[in-house]
Design a protein around this motif. Structure first.
Motif, PDB file in Angstrom:
ATOM      1  N   SER A   1       8.963  12.908  11.993  1.00 17.69           N
ATOM      2  CA  SER A   1      10.237  12.177  11.963  1.00 17.69           C
ATOM      3  C   SER A   1      10.016  10.700  11.675  1.00 17.69           C
ATOM      4  O   SER A   1      10.737  10.095  10.870  1.00 17.69           O
ATOM      5  CB  SER A   1      10.970  12.331  13.303  1.00 17.69           C
ATOM      6  N   LEU A   2       9.025  10.112  12.330  1.00 18.78           N
ATOM      7  CA  LEU A   2       8.833   8.668  12.271  1.00 18.78           C
ATOM      8  C   LEU A   2       8.455   8.168  10.889  1.00 18.78           C
ATOM      9  O   LEU A   2       8.662   6.992  10.577  1.00 18.78           O
ATOM     10  CB  LEU A   2       7.761   8.255  13.290  1.00 18.78           C
ATOM     11  N   ILE A   3       7.905   9.020  10.028  1.00 16.95           N
ATOM     12  CA  ILE A   3       7.482   8.594   8.701  1.00 16.95           C
ATOM     13  C   ILE A   3       8.653   8.078   7.868  1.00 16.95           C
ATOM     14  O   ILE A   3       8.473   7.312   6.918  1.00 16.95           O
ATOM     15  CB  ILE A   3       6.772   9.755   7.950  1.00 16.95           C
ATOM     16  N   SER A   4       9.878   8.459   8.249  1.00 19.94           N
ATOM     17  CA  SER A   4      11.053   8.012   7.490  1.00 19.94           C
ATOM     18  C   SER A   4      11.294   6.515   7.642  1.00 19.94           C
ATOM     19  O   SER A   4      11.887   5.889   6.752  1.00 19.94           O
ATOM     20  CB  SER A   4      12.299   8.780   7.963  1.00 19.94           C
ATOM     21  N   ILE A   5      10.846   5.916   8.747  1.00 23.12           N
ATOM     22  CA  ILE A   5      11.089   4.489   8.976  1.00 23.12           C
ATOM     23  C   ILE A   5      10.304   3.616   7.994  1.00 23.12           C
ATOM     24  O   ILE A   5      10.899   2.754   7.325  1.00 23.12           O
ATOM     25  CB  ILE A   5      10.780   4.111  10.438  1.00 23.12           C
ATOM     26  N   PRO A   6       8.968   3.805   7.857  1.00 24.18           N
ATOM     27  CA  PRO A   6       8.264   2.998   6.848  1.00 24.18           C
ATOM     28  C   PRO A   6       8.755   3.259   5.432  1.00 24.18           C
ATOM     29  O   PRO A   6       8.720   2.354   4.585  1.00 24.18           O
ATOM     30  CB  PRO A   6       6.793   3.405   7.010  1.00 24.18           C
ATOM     31  N   ALA A   7       9.230   4.481   5.164  1.00 21.02           N
ATOM     32  CA  ALA A   7       9.799   4.761   3.839  1.00 21.02           C
ATOM     33  C   ALA A   7      11.028   3.894   3.597  1.00 21.02           C
ATOM     34  O   ALA A   7      11.241   3.383   2.489  1.00 21.02           O
ATOM     35  CB  ALA A   7      10.157   6.239   3.719  1.00 21.02           C
ATOM     36  N   GLY A   8      11.838   3.704   4.630  1.00 19.53           N
ATOM     37  CA  GLY A   8      13.014   2.842   4.503  1.00 19.53           C
ATOM     38  C   GLY A   8      12.642   1.385   4.368  1.00 19.53           C
ATOM     39  O   GLY A   8      13.244   0.657   3.573  1.00 19.53           O
ATOM     40  N   VAL A   9      11.656   0.940   5.147  1.00 16.06           N
ATOM     41  CA  VAL A   9      11.207  -0.453   5.063  1.00 16.06           C
ATOM     42  C   VAL A   9      10.718  -0.770   3.656  1.00 16.06           C
ATOM     43  O   VAL A   9      11.007  -1.835   3.100  1.00 16.06           O
ATOM     44  CB  VAL A   9      10.083  -0.717   6.092  1.00 16.06           C
ATOM     45  N   ALA A  10       9.982   0.172   3.049  1.00 14.65           N
ATOM     46  CA  ALA A  10       9.437  -0.034   1.710  1.00 14.65           C
ATOM     47  C   ALA A  10      10.472   0.204   0.615  1.00 14.65           C
ATOM     48  O   ALA A  10      10.157   0.063  -0.569  1.00 14.65           O
ATOM     49  CB  ALA A  10       8.236   0.890   1.492  1.00 14.65           C
ATOM     50  N   ARG A  11      11.704   0.555   1.025  1.00 15.97           N
ATOM     51  CA  ARG A  11      12.765   0.838   0.058  1.00 15.97           C
ATOM     52  C   ARG A  11      12.314   1.916  -0.946  1.00 15.97           C
ATOM     53  O   ARG A  11      12.483   1.764  -2.161  1.00 15.97           O
ATOM     54  CB  ARG A  11      13.199  -0.438  -0.679  1.00 15.97           C
ATOM     55  N   MET A  12      11.701   2.963  -0.413  1.00 19.02           N
ATOM     56  CA  MET A  12      11.252   4.066  -1.257  1.00 19.02           C
ATOM     57  C   MET A  12      12.429   4.635  -2.036  1.00 19.02           C
ATOM     58  O   MET A  12      13.552   4.724  -1.521  1.00 19.02           O
ATOM     59  CB  MET A  12      10.629   5.163  -0.380  1.00 19.02           C
TER      60      MET A  12
ATOM     61  N   TRP B   1       0.845  -1.205   0.000  1.00 18.06           N
ATOM     62  CA  TRP B   1       0.000   0.000   0.000  1.00 18.06           C
ATOM     63  C   TRP B   1       0.880   1.255   0.000  1.00 18.06           C
ATOM     64  O   TRP B   1       0.601   2.218  -0.724  1.00 18.06           O
ATOM     65  CB  TRP B   1      -0.916   0.016   1.215  1.00 18.06           C
ATOM     66  N   PHE B   2       1.937   1.237   0.813  1.00 23.70           N
ATOM     67  CA  PHE B   2       2.832   2.391   0.875  1.00 23.70           C
ATOM     68  C   PHE B   2       3.467   2.647  -0.487  1.00 23.70           C
ATOM     69  O   PHE B   2       3.592   3.792  -0.923  1.00 23.70           O
ATOM     70  CB  PHE B   2       3.919   2.162   1.926  1.00 23.70           C
ATOM     71  N   ASP B   3       3.862   1.581  -1.171  1.00 23.17           N
ATOM     72  CA  ASP B   3       4.467   1.728  -2.499  1.00 23.17           C
ATOM     73  C   ASP B   3       3.492   2.359  -3.486  1.00 23.17           C
ATOM     74  O   ASP B   3       3.883   3.181  -4.323  1.00 23.17           O
ATOM     75  CB  ASP B   3       4.914   0.354  -3.031  1.00 23.17           C
ATOM     76  N   ARG B   4       2.209   1.962  -3.388  1.00 24.11           N
ATOM     77  CA  ARG B   4       1.223   2.437  -4.364  1.00 24.11           C
ATOM     78  C   ARG B   4       0.700   3.828  -4.040  1.00 24.11           C
ATOM     79  O   ARG B   4       0.588   4.676  -4.913  1.00 24.11           O
ATOM     80  CB  ARG B   4       0.033   1.470  -4.430  1.00 24.11           C
ATOM     81  N   LYS B   5       0.383   4.085  -2.763  1.00 18.11           N
ATOM     82  CA  LYS B   5      -0.342   5.310  -2.423  1.00 18.11           C
ATOM     83  C   LYS B   5       0.255   6.116  -1.274  1.00 18.11           C
ATOM     84  O   LYS B   5      -0.153   7.263  -1.061  1.00 18.11           O
ATOM     85  CB  LYS B   5      -1.796   4.962  -2.058  1.00 18.11           C
ATOM     86  N   GLY B   6       1.182   5.521  -0.537  1.00 15.87           N
ATOM     87  CA  GLY B   6       1.619   6.160   0.700  1.00 15.87           C
ATOM     88  C   GLY B   6       2.844   7.038   0.614  1.00 15.87           C
ATOM     89  O   GLY B   6       3.197   7.712   1.590  1.00 15.87           O
ATOM     90  N   GLN B   7       3.531   7.049  -0.549  1.00 12.20           N
ATOM     91  CA  GLN B   7       4.791   7.781  -0.599  1.00 12.20           C
ATOM     92  C   GLN B   7       4.603   9.290  -0.402  1.00 12.20           C
ATOM     93  O   GLN B   7       5.468   9.960   0.147  1.00 12.20           O
ATOM     94  CB  GLN B   7       5.504   7.484  -1.916  1.00 12.20           C
TER      95      GLN B   7
END
Length: 231
Positions: free
Chosen positions: A125-136, A105-111
């Motif tokens: 600040s914390l939003i950077s962690i899921p971005a890293g997990v998803a390899r944005m 979902w993050f890859d499709r719509k959450g970036q």
């Protein structure tokens, strides 16, 4: 804390602004709502220039965001899926597919949330962690983080400079907004937790209990039908 930040910025200037915001990004309890208006105020009493203050704060923001992005990158999808597939996590209602679905979902719509959340207290600040997990994509992540951080830093630093000696009023208002955001987040977490307990944890515990009981019954049945050996 206010006096400490005052003395650090007064002594080290732009470097202090960047360093404090860098630490604030990694350790969110340190309030940017205090640091940034105070930094803006210093442009009215010292030779510090507002554009350079904003630039220093933005460098600190982006650098700190990369640290959290790196933590998420190291965690990655596979490791998180293995972790959430363990028995304790299953008992808490988690499934490895939950992680996969969230990342997809993050890859499709959450970036775009990386850009938006950089302007929201607490989660900025914390939003950077899921971005890293998803390899944005690192270029997109850098751009969104830069723009969002620059907007946040510009607003609070400029308000602090405009308020002058009344900069603490800006901090108080910003902290009030931050407090409201925290209350909203806590309320959402509480509702989600109740839903999770009712819909996931309780059914899972019942299912696991039934499986354990069935396993014991099967074992006892096997022992009962085991042929006897006579001398």
């Amino acid at each position: 804390m206010e006096e400490l930040f005052f003395n650090i910025i007064n002594q080290f200037g732009y470097f202090a602004v960047g360093a404090l915001i860098f630490i604030e990004n990694i350790f969110p309890p340190i309030p940017s709502e205090l640091i940034l208006p105070l930094s803006g105020f210093f442009t009215t009493t010292t030779d510090m220039a507002l554009p350079l203050v904003i630039f220093s704060a933005t460098v600190g923001s982006v650098t700190g965001a990369f640290i959290l992005y790196g933590i998420g990158y190291v965690l990655n999808r596979e490791r998180l899926m293995r972790f959430f597939n363990t028995r304790p996590m299953r008992l808490l209602g988690f499934k490895d597919t939950d992680i996969s679905s969230a990342i997809d979902w993050f890859d499709r719509k959450g970036q775009a949330s990386v850009l938006i959340c950089r302007c929201i207290p607490v989660v900025r600040s914390l939003i950077s962690i899921p971005a890293g997990v998803a390899r944005m994509n690192i270029v997109k992540f850098s751009l969104f983080t830069l723009v969002g951080s620059a907007v946040w830093n510009t607003i609070l630093c400029s308000l602090g400079a405009a308020a002058g000696s009344a900069w603490e009023t800006v901090t108080a208002q910003a902290e009030w907004v931050s407090g409201v955001v925290k209350i909203v987040i806590i309320a959402i977490v509480a509702v989600v937790a109740i839903w999770w307990i009712v819909k996931r944890i309780i059914p899972n515990l019942k299912r696991e209990g039934a499986n354990d009981a069935r396993g014991r019954d099967d074992k006892n049945a096997g022992n009962t039908h085991k042929p006897a050996h006579f001398k």
